[in-house]
Design an enzyme around this catalytic site. Structure first.
Site, PDB file in Angstrom:
ATOM      1  N   GLU A 171      14.497   2.439  15.742  1.00 39.16           N
ATOM      2  CA  GLU A 171      14.549   1.612  14.537  1.00 39.16           C
ATOM      3  C   GLU A 171      13.271   1.772  13.714  1.00 39.16           C
ATOM      4  O   GLU A 171      13.303   1.688  12.485  1.00 39.16           O
ATOM      5  CB  GLU A 171      14.767   0.150  14.899  1.00 39.16           C
ATOM      6  CG  GLU A 171      15.084  -0.737  13.692  1.00 39.16           C
ATOM      7  CD  GLU A 171      15.579  -2.115  14.099  1.00 39.16           C
ATOM      8  OE1 GLU A 171      16.747  -2.223  14.518  1.00 39.16           O
ATOM      9  OE2 GLU A 171      14.794  -3.075  14.015  1.00 39.16           O
ATOM     10  N   HIS A 183      20.622  12.757  39.718  1.00 37.19           N
ATOM     11  CA  HIS A 183      21.958  13.225  40.082  1.00 37.19           C
ATOM     12  C   HIS A 183      22.904  13.187  38.884  1.00 37.19           C
ATOM     13  O   HIS A 183      24.041  13.622  38.996  1.00 37.19           O
ATOM     14  CB  HIS A 183      22.513  12.371  41.216  1.00 37.19           C
ATOM     15  CG  HIS A 183      21.674  12.404  42.447  1.00 37.19           C
ATOM     16  ND1 HIS A 183      21.732  13.422  43.370  1.00 37.19           N
ATOM     17  CD2 HIS A 183      20.703  11.559  42.893  1.00 37.19           C
ATOM     18  CE1 HIS A 183      20.865  13.195  44.345  1.00 37.19           C
ATOM     19  NE2 HIS A 183      20.218  12.066  44.072  1.00 37.19           N
ATOM     20  N   LYS A 242      24.508  -4.171   8.134  1.00 39.15           N
ATOM     21  CA  LYS A 242      24.921  -5.573   8.045  1.00 39.15           C
ATOM     22  C   LYS A 242      25.769  -5.818   6.802  1.00 39.15           C
ATOM     23  O   LYS A 242      26.781  -6.530   6.847  1.00 39.15           O
ATOM     24  CB  LYS A 242      23.693  -6.473   8.027  1.00 39.15           C
ATOM     25  CG  LYS A 242      22.915  -6.525   9.335  1.00 39.15           C
ATOM     26  CD  LYS A 242      21.708  -7.433   9.200  1.00 39.15           C
ATOM     27  CE  LYS A 242      20.915  -7.495  10.497  1.00 39.15           C
ATOM     28  NZ  LYS A 242      19.709  -8.359  10.366  1.00 39.15           N
TER      29      LYS A 242
END
Length: 542
Positions: A337, A366, A468
């Site tokens: 951000e 793994h 937003k």
């Protein structure tokens, strides 16, 4: 912490002899004795010539950081300062009002937590508080989650539950898990502006469930927000249990040393004084205006050269402790951000950023170390280890769990080096509150210095705001669709979009209609889902 001159190393020079590698290790190992903290940059492509080239830009970055900490406007979009450094050193704040406000807030949090934990402040049922429902998004959720996962000890403090999304299934699982304990749970709502949709929705749903269970909202609810915000006004009017201030100069992704991180720590019986002291000590170390003596500058230089100053390599986090599993997620917000910006400060399109992924070692050896060693070379790794193992886990065989964990780290690090892959290593004497504070402060300062190197503003987030606004537009369209369908007529998505004056939003309209038809909205679909253009929708009449 004085270091010898740096030796040259290019990404292709990993086949150095052992003596040269040892010399580089000694020269590029930064150590802070009182913090018990090491940073090893010897397996990154740093050399004296490169650092000399970057030195003038680092001096500008150091000056910019001094101005930031002195109270310069760092976010011109909002006209605000950025002062998370003051939270652990109030004496540095620009003015007594801010400094005293920081100290007062910490004391208020300590007093409140002491009342809750001692039982002098009881739940509405008359019993002690048992749980915390923490409602926050982004840094307001990730910071507390990191604190609790990394530092809370078993059977210490309250039980924590995090509501950090608007996923209805996640909400149901949390509420079902709590069950009757909703009546003895504190509900902490974190929203700086008080208008962010996710925590608001989480608050509304939690309040509904709590009151159904016989709880009393205003005697269980706590707000962490900016004074005068929508949430602050609501909490004041309804006489919530407590309100704690989240100043306008505290950004969400750097809020962990504010009430956002300190309040959950206190309720979990975590030593916040040690946490703040660790952050403050690292802040002092990262203010040193010499690259070779400054761990944040060394790490920023490593990031810069690894990705050619353009984020061309991803940062893979591999902390070798289960308690740091959340750290990669926390850094995703802090780094991505802050650094993911389309424009630089001059308004030039640069599309900067630094992608972060990872989980924990040795589990993820793994999962994806095979690709890290043998696949595309588009990353650098940051290992984190803690030297001290718990003494109540014995070595029942020749080598104990801690020996294997350390061995896996060393082996993976060497295997990557042998393949010419780049890596940094951070070593802690032990993972405690002081060390976590220092670790967070190191990455905060590194992000700031790196942002100065690439000339972007780390403290605004226009992309987040755009997201937003786009989400708000989608919800508004849904409300319009609902009103249109109230007439009971049957329409395709294209017909619906045209009638709403949104002919370019057919796909969005279809997706909204499809969701509505599966979620008890009274919306019925007719047609073949494999042929979306022909599917028709209407609302049933009650």
């Amino acid at each position: 912490m004085t270091q010898a001159p740096l030796r040259s190393m290019s990404p292709s020079s990993q086949t150095q002899d052992a003596e040269t590698r040892w010399q580089r290790y000694c020269e590029l190992l930064w150590h802070h004795p009182s913090l018990g903290f090491w940073l090893d940059c010897s397996r990154m492509p740093l050399d004296r010539a490169l650092l000399a080239t970057l030195e003038p830009r680092f001096q500008q970055a150091f000056t910019a950081m001094q101005e930031l900490e002195a109270g310069a406007i760092a976010n011109p979009d909002e006209g605000r300062m950025v002062g998370h450094y003051w939270l652990r050193a109030p004496e540095l704040a620009p003015g007594d009002a801010i400094a005293n406000g920081i100290r007062d807030e910490i004391q208020r949090q300590k007093s409140f937590a002491a009342q809750v934990l001692s039982g002098s402040l009881l739940a509405p049922t008359g019993g002690v508080f048992t749980d915390v429902v923490w409602i926050g998004i982004g840094g307001s959720g990730l910071g507390p989650l990191l604190i609790i996962n990394a530092l809370q000890q078993p059977n210490c403090g309250l039980h924590f539950h995090f509501l950090d999304n608007v996923d209805p299934e996640g909400m149901r699982r949390l509420f079902d898990q709590l069950g009757e304990r909703m009546r003895t749970a504190l509900v902490v709502v974190v929203s700086k502006s008080g208008g962010t949709p996710e925590p608001h929705i989480g608050m509304v749903e939690t309040r509904h469930r709590l009151e159904l269970m016989g709880g009393v909202w205003h005697r269980q609810a706590v707000a962490v927000t900016m004074v005068g915000s929508k949430l602050d006004r609501q909490a004041d009017q309804e006489a919530w249990l407590r309100r704690f201030d989240l100043a306008d100069w505290i950004g969400g992704r750097t809020s962990i040393t504010s009430a956002v991180g300190l309040l959950p720590a206190l309720l979990a019986r975590i030593d916040i004084d040690a946490f703040l002291a660790g952050a403050a000590a690292m802040d002092v170390a990262t203010r040193i205006p010499r690259v070779s003596d400054n761990p944040a500058a060394l790490m920023a230089a490593s990031w810069y050269v690894a990705g050619d100053g353009a984020g061309k390599r991803d940062l893979v986090m591999l902390p070798y402790r289960d308690r740091l599993e959340t750290f990669s997620r926390y850094l995703q917000q802090l780094i991505m951000e802050s650094l993911g910006k389309r424009l630089d400060r001059r308004g030039v399109t640069v599309n900067q950023g630094l992608a972060v992924y990872g989980n924990k070692g040795s589990t993820d050896q793994h999962a994806y170390v095979q690709q890290l060693r043998d696949g595309i070379d588009n990353f650098f790794v940051t290992f984190i280890e803690s030297l001290e193992d718990p003494d109540d886990i014995p070595n029942l065989e020749e080598s104990g769990p801690g020996d294997f964990l350390a061995g896996f780290l060393q082996g993976t690090r060497d295997a990557l080096t042998e393949s010419g892959r780049q890596c940094l290593s951070i070593t802690l004497t032990k993972l405690d509150a002081r060390a976590l504070g220092a670790l967070i402060a190191l990455f905060e300062r590194t992000v700031s210095l790196y942002a100065e190197l690439i000339d972007i503003n780390a403290y605004h987030q226009p992309g987040v705001e755009a997201g937003k606004q786009a989400a708000a537009a989608v919800l508004e369209l849904q409300h319009r669709i609902e009103r249109l369908l109230a007439d009971g007529q049957c329409r395709t998505a294209a017909e619906t979009a045209r009638e709403l004056g949104q002919p370019s939003q057919v796909e969005r309209t279809f997706r909204l209609l499809r969701h509505m038809s599966f979620n008890r909205c009274g919306v019925v679909s007719e047609g073949n889902w494999a042929e979306p253009a022909g599917v028709r929708f209407h609302r049933t009449r009650d």
